[in-house]
Design an enzyme around this catalytic site. Structure first.
Site, short mmCIF file in Angstrom:
data_model
loop_
_atom_site.label_atom_id
_atom_site.label_comp_id
_atom_site.label_asym_id
_atom_site.label_seq_id
_atom_site.Cartn_x
_atom_site.Cartn_y
_atom_site.Cartn_z
N GLU A 59 0.83 -1.20 0.00
CA GLU A 59 0.00 0.00 0.00
C GLU A 59 0.87 1.26 0.00
O GLU A 59 0.61 2.22 -0.74
CB GLU A 59 -0.91 -0.01 1.22
CG GLU A 59 -1.73 1.25 1.42
CD GLU A 59 -2.24 1.37 2.84
OE1 GLU A 59 -2.67 2.48 3.21
OE2 GLU A 59 -2.20 0.37 3.58
N ASP A 78 0.83 3.82 -3.20
CA ASP A 78 0.45 5.22 -3.03
C ASP A 78 1.43 6.13 -3.76
O ASP A 78 1.03 7.08 -4.45
CB ASP A 78 0.40 5.56 -1.54
CG ASP A 78 0.14 7.03 -1.28
OD1 ASP A 78 -0.99 7.48 -1.50
OD2 ASP A 78 1.08 7.73 -0.87
N ASN A 101 -7.02 0.90 0.72
CA ASN A 101 -5.71 0.30 1.03
C ASN A 101 -5.37 -0.83 0.07
O ASN A 101 -4.24 -0.94 -0.42
CB ASN A 101 -5.69 -0.21 2.47
CG ASN A 101 -5.83 0.90 3.49
OD1 ASN A 101 -5.65 2.07 3.16
ND2 ASN A 101 -6.15 0.55 4.72
N GLU A 133 -4.42 0.50 -3.48
CA GLU A 133 -3.05 1.01 -3.52
C GLU A 133 -2.05 -0.13 -3.45
O GLU A 133 -1.01 -0.10 -4.12
CB GLU A 133 -2.83 2.01 -2.39
CG GLU A 133 -3.57 3.32 -2.57
CD GLU A 133 -3.30 4.32 -1.47
OE1 GLU A 133 -3.33 5.53 -1.75
OE2 GLU A 133 -3.05 3.90 -0.31
#
EC number: 3.1.26.3
Length: 226
Positions: free
Chosen positions: A42, A46, A115, A118
């Site tokens: 995650e 991101d 979450n 990502e």
């Protein structure tokens, strides 16, 4: 499961373990079971999402100012957009989680969807490189980006205007925790509005955490008025 989601996202993993890790909720991990969950991926996803969206907007809007590009990027990487994309590929049904988390509605939990999405981007990046991750992001974000004629407002601004319209006090943001190393901290921010449940969110800086908290509060308000 791997074959089903691969068809949806139009990407075949060379290393299926990366996909499994991206779809493993922290609630399923213990000392006696799996070693990894999606949190590390995650973090990576991101960063990849932000750079790809930034480049996408830079190319689509060559005459936009830095400020307008920043506003558009905020709208494309905010929680609401991540949930929208995650729901469009039915990501929740593929997330592996504990029975307790599932019983609490974990497959539809907005934070879980954000979450995991990502993490999926991070997994694609590690498995197929930057181009593979870029192709995935363009597949699910380019249409929205191309049709952003007016720079959108960020979640905090939208929330501020919404509560003003309801004649409520302005949202109050409080930093309640800072964890992690100095070079990579994680901030936990809480936003409060009278008549609504306080919402917490985390981010790698206070601004991002506040935006995520505002986005979650907007979801709560919209759900309450349905």
């Amino acid at each position: 499961m791997i074959e089903s989601i691969s068809k949806i996202i139009k990407y075949n993993f060379k290393n299926p373990q990366l996909l499994n890790e991206a779809l493993t909720h922290p609630s399923l991990v213990s000392k006696d079971t799996l070693k990894f969950n999606y949190e590390r991926l995650e973090f990576l996803g991101d960063a990849v999402l932000n750079i790809v969206i930034s480049e996408m907007l830079f190319n689509i809007f060559p005459k936009d100012t830095e400020g307008n590009l920043a506003k558009k990027k905020t709208a494309l990487v905010c929680g609401n957009k991540l949930v929208e994309v995650a729901q469009s590929i039915n990501l929740g049904q593929f997330i592996m989680m504990s029975d307790g988390e599932r019983a609490c509605g974990g497959i539809n939990n907005f934070r879980n969807l954000e979450n995991a999405l990502e993490a999926l981007i991070g997994a694609i990046y590690l498995d197929g490189g930057f181009t593979a991750a870029q192709d995935f992001i363009y597949l699910f974000w380019e249409h929205s980006a191309t049709h952003m004629n007016v720079p959108p407002q960020d979640a905090k601004t939208i929330l501020q205007e919404l509560v003003q319209g309801k004649r409520l006090p302005a949202p109050a943001y409080h930093t309640i925790d800072k964890s992690g190393p100095d070079h990579n901290p994680t901030f936990t921010v809480e936003v409060r509005i009278p008549s609504y449940q306080a919402i917490q969110a985390t981010g790698h800086n206070k601004k991002l955490a506040e935006q995520k908290a505002a986005s979650l509060m907007l979801n709560q308000i919209h759900n309450k008025t349905k």
